[in-house]
Write an enzyme that holds these catalytic residues in place. Structure first.
Site, PDB file in Angstrom:
ATOM      1  CG  HIS A  57       1.732  -3.314   0.710  1.00  0.00           C
ATOM      2  ND1 HIS A  57       1.007  -2.632   1.480  1.00  0.00           N
ATOM      3  CD2 HIS A  57       2.640  -2.274   0.173  1.00  0.00           C
ATOM      4  CE1 HIS A  57       1.292  -1.179   1.636  1.00  0.00           C
ATOM      5  NE2 HIS A  57       2.332  -1.011   0.669  1.00  0.00           N
TER       6      HIS A  57
ATOM      7  N   GLY B  16       2.296   6.156  -4.955  1.00  0.00           N
ATOM      8  CA  GLY B  16       1.599   6.586  -3.544  1.00  0.00           C
ATOM      9  C   GLY B  16       2.491   6.033  -2.323  1.00  0.00           C
TER      10      GLY B  16
ATOM     11  CG  ASP C  83      -0.850  -1.757   6.310  1.00  0.00           C
ATOM     12  OD1 ASP C  83      -0.014  -1.384   5.356  1.00  0.00           O
ATOM     13  OD2 ASP C  83      -1.965  -0.761   6.789  1.00  0.00           O
TER      14      ASP C  83
ATOM     15  CG  HIS D 291       6.491  -0.925   2.655  1.00  0.00           C
ATOM     16  ND1 HIS D 291       7.153   0.465   2.715  1.00  0.00           N
ATOM     17  CD2 HIS D 291       5.374  -0.952   2.393  1.00  0.00           C
ATOM     18  CE1 HIS D 291       6.353   1.195   2.176  1.00  0.00           C
ATOM     19  NE2 HIS D 291       5.354   0.497   1.898  1.00  0.00           N
TER      20      HIS D 291
ATOM     21  CB  CYS E 168      13.959   2.696  11.393  1.00  0.00           C
ATOM     22  SG  CYS E 168      14.623   2.663   9.912  1.00  0.00           S
TER      23      CYS E 168
ATOM     24  CB  THR F 282       2.497   6.804   2.701  1.00  0.00           C
ATOM     25  OG1 THR F 282       2.101   5.509   2.963  1.00  0.00           O
ATOM     26  CG2 THR F 282       1.354   7.171   1.880  1.00  0.00           C
TER      27      THR F 282
ATOM     28  CB  CYS G 196      12.463   5.702   9.372  1.00  0.00           C
ATOM     29  SG  CYS G 196      11.919   4.320   8.360  1.00  0.00           S
TER      30      CYS G 196
HETATM   31  P1  AMP Z   1       2.802   2.716   1.096  1.00  0.00           P
HETATM   32  O1  AMP Z   1       1.836   3.336   0.880  1.00  0.00           O
HETATM   33  O2  AMP Z   1       3.200   1.221   0.161  1.00  0.00           O
HETATM   34  O3  AMP Z   1       4.144   3.564   1.457  1.00  0.00           O
HETATM   35  O4  AMP Z   1       2.359   1.879   2.335  1.00  0.00           O
HETATM   36  C1  AMP Z   1       2.471   2.084   3.810  1.00  0.00           C
HETATM   37  C2  AMP Z   1       1.908   1.239   4.570  1.00  0.00           C
HETATM   38  O5  AMP Z   1       2.188   1.357   6.156  1.00  0.00           O
HETATM   39  C3  AMP Z   1       0.204   1.920   4.632  1.00  0.00           C
HETATM   40  O6  AMP Z   1      -0.512   0.643   4.319  1.00  0.00           O
HETATM   41  C4  AMP Z   1      -0.121   1.978   6.046  1.00  0.00           C
HETATM   42  O7  AMP Z   1      -1.352   1.566   6.578  1.00  0.00           O
HETATM   43  C5  AMP Z   1       1.272   1.234   6.636  1.00  0.00           C
HETATM   44  N1  AMP Z   1       1.649   2.029   8.128  1.00  0.00           N
HETATM   45  C6  AMP Z   1       1.950   3.116   8.389  1.00  0.00           C
HETATM   46  N2  AMP Z   1       2.319   3.139   9.674  1.00  0.00           N
HETATM   47  C7  AMP Z   1       2.229   1.817  10.115  1.00  0.00           C
HETATM   48  C8  AMP Z   1       2.357   1.237  11.489  1.00  0.00           C
HETATM   49  N3  AMP Z   1       3.075   1.848  12.501  1.00  0.00           N
HETATM   50  N4  AMP Z   1       2.164  -0.006  11.837  1.00  0.00           N
HETATM   51  C9  AMP Z   1       1.809  -0.803  10.363  1.00  0.00           C
HETATM   52  N5  AMP Z   1       1.518  -0.432   9.344  1.00  0.00           N
HETATM   53  C10 AMP Z   1       1.694   1.100   9.178  1.00  0.00           C
HETATM   54 ZN    ZN Z   2      13.419   3.208   7.957  1.00  0.00          ZN
END
Ligand code: AMP
Ligand code: ZN
Length: 118
Positions: A100, A91, A30, A98, A7, A93, A4
């Protein structure tokens, strides 16, 4: 969880620049910002999403961090949006809970873009 990405950020395996942190949560910018301010707040412990069994103290810590992040990023007065994507239709990902915090420009009134054809 070993595979993850959040994590790995929480453990320091992937370096990040904390915007805010306490013993329960960590906030960092982000990697693909959608606005001038786009910061993520994560619990240090792994929870899949808000449907998971998240302890009350973790939920409180996540929400308490929101105004701290907004102040640190200078959008507490101008305003910002708080989003918790949950599951496929949202959406999501990264499957580590988390929050935002998005701002730094006018985000408009609508929270949801219409689907194609609507
Ligand atoms: P979600 O679509 O709500 O799952 O958002 C996941 C967010 O995590 C997206 O806006 C990605 O740009 C961000 N993200 C993914 N990997 C990283 C990372 N290594 N550092 C910072 N943000 C990340
Ligand atoms: Zn995790």
């Amino acid at each position: 969880m070993s595979d993850c990405v959040f994590c790995m950020i929480a453990s320091g395996e992937i370096p990040s620049t904390p915007v805010y942190e306490d013993e329960t949560v960590l906030a960092f910018d982000d990697i693909a910002p959608q606005a001038p301010v786009h910061t993520l707040i994560i619990p240090r412990a792994h929870y899949r999403d808000i449907n998971d069994s998240v302890p009350d103290e973790v939920l409180v810590a996540l929400l308490r961090a929101v105004p701290a992040v907004a102040a640190a990023k200078g959008v507490d007065a101008s305003g910002y949006r708080v989003i918790v994507n949950t599951g496929d239709d949202a959406g999501q990902t990264v499957h580590h809970l988390h929050v935002h915090v998005i701002g730094g420009r006018s985000l408009g009134e609508g929270m949801v873009r219409p689907a194609e054809g609507e």
